[in-house]
Design a protein around this motif. Sequence first.
Motif, mmCIF file in Angstrom:
data_model
loop_
_atom_site.group_PDB
_atom_site.id
_atom_site.type_symbol
_atom_site.label_atom_id
_atom_site.label_comp_id
_atom_site.label_asym_id
_atom_site.label_seq_id
_atom_site.Cartn_x
_atom_site.Cartn_y
_atom_site.Cartn_z
ATOM 1 N N LEU A 192 44.920 30.214 26.607
ATOM 2 C CA LEU A 192 44.169 29.653 27.731
ATOM 3 C C LEU A 192 44.854 29.961 29.057
ATOM 4 O O LEU A 192 44.191 30.226 30.065
ATOM 5 N N VAL A 193 46.178 29.928 29.066
ATOM 6 C CA VAL A 193 46.917 30.296 30.278
ATOM 7 C C VAL A 193 46.643 31.758 30.628
ATOM 8 O O VAL A 193 46.474 32.109 31.806
ATOM 9 N N ASN A 194 46.578 32.612 29.601
ATOM 10 C CA ASN A 194 46.277 34.023 29.848
ATOM 11 C C ASN A 194 44.904 34.199 30.475
ATOM 12 O O ASN A 194 44.715 35.033 31.369
ATOM 13 N N VAL A 195 43.932 33.433 30.003
ATOM 14 C CA VAL A 195 42.581 33.514 30.564
ATOM 15 C C VAL A 195 42.610 33.185 32.057
ATOM 16 O O VAL A 195 42.041 33.908 32.887
ATOM 17 N N TYR A 196 43.275 32.093 32.396
ATOM 18 C CA TYR A 196 43.326 31.676 33.800
ATOM 19 C C TYR A 196 44.073 32.696 34.664
ATOM 20 O O TYR A 196 43.632 33.026 35.765
ATOM 21 N N ASN A 197 45.197 33.192 34.161
ATOM 22 C CA ASN A 197 45.996 34.134 34.951
ATOM 23 C C ASN A 197 45.243 35.444 35.191
ATOM 24 O O ASN A 197 45.313 36.016 36.291
ATOM 25 N N VAL A 198 44.529 35.917 34.171
ATOM 26 C CA VAL A 198 43.740 37.143 34.335
ATOM 27 C C VAL A 198 42.619 36.916 35.335
ATOM 28 O O VAL A 198 42.348 37.757 36.204
ATOM 29 N N TRP A 199 41.948 35.768 35.223
ATOM 30 C CA TRP A 199 40.869 35.451 36.168
ATOM 31 C C TRP A 199 41.404 35.361 37.596
ATOM 32 O O TRP A 199 40.799 35.876 38.536
ATOM 33 N N LYS A 200 42.547 34.716 37.762
ATOM 34 C CA LYS A 200 43.135 34.565 39.092
ATOM 35 C C LYS A 200 43.545 35.922 39.675
ATOM 36 O O LYS A 200 43.443 36.155 40.883
ATOM 37 N N LYS A 201 43.981 36.819 38.806
ATOM 38 C CA LYS A 201 44.436 38.125 39.257
ATOM 39 C C LYS A 201 43.281 39.077 39.553
ATOM 40 O O LYS A 201 43.325 39.850 40.522
ATOM 41 N N GLU A 202 42.225 39.012 38.752
ATOM 42 C CA GLU A 202 41.171 40.019 38.832
ATOM 43 C C GLU A 202 39.913 39.562 39.551
ATOM 44 O O GLU A 202 39.124 40.398 39.992
ATOM 45 N N ALA A 203 39.702 38.243 39.664
ATOM 46 C CA ALA A 203 38.435 37.749 40.198
ATOM 47 C C ALA A 203 38.626 37.072 41.543
ATOM 48 O O ALA A 203 39.716 36.595 41.884
ATOM 49 N N ILE A 204 37.547 37.033 42.316
ATOM 50 C CA ILE A 204 37.542 36.334 43.598
ATOM 51 C C ILE A 204 36.336 35.400 43.599
ATOM 52 O O ILE A 204 35.222 35.803 43.245
ATOM 53 N N TYR A 205 36.570 34.143 43.955
ATOM 54 C CA TYR A 205 35.525 33.127 43.861
ATOM 55 C C TYR A 205 35.133 32.623 45.243
ATOM 56 O O TYR A 205 35.989 32.317 46.074
#
Length: 449
Positions: free
Chosen positions: A400-413
């Motif tokens: 779950l931490v990996n999911v959040y870190n990847v989203w934070k790195k690759e996505a913009i909200y």
Amino acid sequence: MDGESDTARYSEKDNEIMKQMRQEAATLSILDVRVVVMSATLDVEVFQPFFPVKIPGKQFPVQEVYTESVQEDYIDAALKTTMQIHKYTDDGDALIFLPGQDETEDLASLLKTHLEELEPDDFPSIRGSSKDIVQNIKGIGTSIHSGSTMIVNGVLICVLYVALPPDAQMVAFCPKPNSCSRKIILLTNIAETSVTLDGIKYVVDCGKHKSRECSSSTGMESLKLSNTSKAQAAHRIGRAGRVSKGVCLHLYPEIAFDVLEETAIPEILQVNLSHVVLQLKAMGIHDPRCFSFLTPPDPNNIVKSFELLSVLGAVDKSLELTPYGKEMSKLPLDPVFAHLLLQSEKFSCVSEMLTVVGMSSAENIFFHPGRSGEDTGGLASVGAAAHRRFASHEGDLPSLVNVYNVWKKEAIYYPPGKSKKSEKKKLGSAKMLHDDSCKQNFISGRALA
């Protein structure tokens, strides 16, 4: 529409405490407080001693039909009933109630197979429809990539459940294309009470639902398949009579309906009560077993809650709240999560624990399209491959931490209301938009945002 319980703003166990607090406030001459209870499954007779409840309502007549005998395989019975509706009726959309996501996608796959075998000239309801066997649903707000949503021989098949991404859920609410003669929506109890779907004339009720159950011996929660109550059945019947006269087909005999429970089992009897016990202790209530609950829970469940709080250090041997327990009670979290956050500072992992607790508190992080799909090279395998990049051999929490870190790195909200594409263009960011990133990785955008 989150959860498979979609009708109340507050959970039932928290409402239990609110009702008792209102009674105590009245004895203390506290100023009047207006309480709004939002629930379409309210048991009026039970609530009347606490609140003066009045519920107006109106619906069109609904004809009810029952089976002659018990149906052992409700998926097969739902399939046959749905095909009969399509074969012998001229118009009107259909709503098929099923217990969970797997069942909706199973039935969607079966319907696709059976509808593909039909010839347009076989039945009046599909005569004149497009001759394309399977069509894309372009033009009604999304695409075929929602997984189990498709048009087959002029019939739009939709699925609707809590874990489905919001844009995929909206397909069920959009008007069907002109080339479609009928819309069939396969769904869980998400639409028993909380939403209205226009054009529904036929409802198929399998009589089953999934509910949370807490074992008093272990304190563990699990999902259990069980029969619906009469109140739930009544709400399902009402779906067919919201906009016009309708028909509800129950996949069980009428005698089986007569022996159903009047109302669903209250949530406070089905969940772990450790958070409730902690809050009651923080309010100064010495023995929660003596608390005036609207529906008294199992005493063994309360004892198990005390055992957990004792292990966490929230209560001492005399069951009094410890200073550490008071700190835990200030956090609006499950006691286990509160304990994780308070302890994380000692191990210099506050940021990681905040992420773990946040991700664990959200439901349905991963989107599994066509989980029971027949094509191993289809969308289900693509989603599984996307999820593998987040997997950690250390367990679910690091994943779950990996999911959040990847989203934070690759996505913009960007918050709702802003033009996402124009804002992204101004910043010149190389990151993907939030929605695009979540679709690519088969992650629930609503859970992350």
